[in-house]
Design an enzyme around this catalytic site. Structure first.
Site, PDB file in Angstrom:
ATOM      1  CG  ASP A  97      -1.961  -1.106   1.147  1.00 45.25           C
ATOM      2  OD1 ASP A  97      -2.232  -1.583   0.028  1.00 45.25           O
ATOM      3  OD2 ASP A  97      -2.472  -1.507   2.205  1.00 45.25           O
ATOM      4  CD  GLN A  98      -0.066   7.115  -1.763  1.00 45.92           C
ATOM      5  OE1 GLN A  98      -1.254   6.883  -1.993  1.00 45.92           O
ATOM      6  NE2 GLN A  98       0.465   8.305  -1.962  1.00 45.92           N
TER       7      GLN A  98
END
Length: 469
Positions: free
Chosen positions: A286-287
């Protein structure tokens, strides 16, 4: 009344009661309704000789009976629709979710999900996903040619298709959406008998259709210079430490400045490795998650690494800061994960979800938070974040699955927890077999400074030694 004459006798000569006839101009008031005689009474009346009518008398016999008005039938009010949208309860199909009537009769469409998200919860009966890049016989699947690769297309309409619309016939012949074919027709890319035609033009047997599909636009990722924190690299792969805030590959709302752009600048040979727009990417983070990430430099390495991740042959260890202290020092979360029923961008624990298992071990706990080590046995979307929320210990700083539990903690520790800008999650260790040599490769990303500073600011103690368990 004097003009009516004497009343008729109550009984006739045969002893049967005589039925009196009302006045010719008598008006029926409320409570008066026609008599419905039984079958025996009607036959008896039919056998009775007719009485002679008086001159100027009224019409035929009309029987009346004084009775109370029957109760009025209840009004047929429209059925009130149930509120709350409860899809698990039997009810009529909701207007926003139902398919067209001509498609509802076909059984193969019974599992099509609303919102045209047909890819959700697609998995094999055993709960495992298909290994990418391999068929049953182990051979690599042949790439089907794109429509634009075939060049101009021409064919003749047969008798069976006579009378069909121009756009419908082309869409069915090329297996394409009709709105896309209509754009081609309006743009002159699809012609009927060599001339432009309307999409609604009816076809005749023997008509010639010429179609020139537009060239397919390639989703190219252009190299962008930038710094990469490499943990390991060779001719087959590269292992790097992804910083928090860096998106792995282009997607919705992000076309530049991703890890894929940086990888192409350093490894140009990755341009033809992996899927479109994801050069060399084998798995993703995930970012807001930092830590170890593997990228393949050759097609062979990409295929073998993808099989290893899909076959759960990769060991993945994470570190996380969560709210509260787990009641036990370690445990296993075995809860299936699927798409949320209403918030379609989120995942949740649901009985019909895909199998997901996460092991956890508490490293330390103080001041209302805990440092937890997590072992992933599956790789579902947002698995750690969803599972931690499921057991009542959400991640610190998680904007989607987290909770504002910092409000219940002492005031001095509220500000660091409230202002932490990302989910407090770090991909710590990764262990897998090298795709070329088969040797076991272990990689570890150092704990980022922001997690260390958060722990020290909240607990007022040094960072925990993570070298030993």
């Amino acid at each position: 009344m004097a003009d009516r004459g004497p009343p008729a006798p109550a009984y006739g000569a045969d002893g049967h009661p005589r039925l009196l006839q009302s006045h010719p101009r008598a008006q029926h008031r409320r409570g008066v309704r026609p008599v419905r005689r039984t079958g025996d009474e009607r036959r008896e009346l039919a056998a009775h000789p007719a009485r002679p009518r008086r001159p100027g008398g009224g019409g035929g016999l009309f029987l009346v009976r004084f009775a109370a008005r029957p109760p009025a039938a209840p009004l047929a009010l429209p059925r009130r629709r149930r509120r709350g949208r409860q899809p698990h309860r039997p009810h009529v199909l909701r207007r926003g979710d139902r398919l067209p009537r001509r498609l509802r009769r076909h059984l193969p469409l019974a599992l099509v999900q609303r919102g045209r998200q047909r890819h959700l919860d697609r998995h094999r009966p055993d709960g495992d996903r298909q290994l990418p890049g391999a068929q049953e016989d182990g051979r690599h699947p042949r790439r089907e040619p794109e429509l634009s690769d075939t060049g101009p297309l021409s064919w003749t309409v047969d008798a069976a298709a006579a009378g069909a619309r121009f756009d419908r016939h082309v869409a069915a012949h090329l297996d394409l959406p009709r709105n896309q074919v209509q754009k081609w027709i309006h743009g002159g890319l699809a012609r009927l008998n060599g001339v432009a035609a309307r999409p609604s033009t009816a076809l005749a047997a023997g008509d010639r259709i010429d179609c020139t599909p537009p060239e397919r636009r390639e989703e190219r990722v252009r190299p962008e210079a930038g710094d990469l924190a490499l943990l390991y690299e060779d001719d087959d792969l590269a292992v790097l430490d992804k910083p928090a805030g860096l998106t792995v590959h282009p997607g919705a709302g992000r076309t530049t400045g991703t890890l894929a752009h940086l990888l192409l600048a350093r490894y140009p040979e990755m341009a033809g490795v992996g899927g479109a727009g994801r050069p060399g990417i084998v798995h993703r983070l995930d970012q807001g998650t930092s830590g170890v990430l593997v990228a393949a430099r050759t097609p062979t390495a990409h295929t073998r690494l993808a099989r290893a991740f899909a076959g759960r042959e990769v060991e993945k260890h994470y570190l996380a800061l969560v709210y509260g202290e787990p009641s036990r020092p370690e445990g296993l979360i075995d809860a299936p994960i699927g798409r949320h029923a209403t918030r379609r961008k989120e995942m949740t624990v649901r009985p019909d979800g895909r199998p997901a298992r996460t092991g956890w071990h508490t490293r330390a706990a103080a001041a209302g938070i805990a440092l937890v080590e997590l072992d992933l046995f599956t790789g579902r979307t947002h698995q750690i974040r969803v599972h931690l929320k499921h057991i009542g210990h959400p991640l610190v700083g998680d904007p989607v699955y987290g909770e504002a539990r910092w409000k219940s903690l002492p005031r001095p520790v509220q500000a660091p927890l409230r202002d932490f800008p990302r989910p407090a999650l770090h991909a710590w260790k990764l262990a897998f077999r090298h795709p070329g040599t088969g040797a076991l490769l272990r990689c570890e990303a150092p704990v980022p400074a922001d997690l260390r500073e958060l722990w020290e600011a909240v607990t007022r103690t040094p960072w925990v030694n993570t070298d030993s368990r």
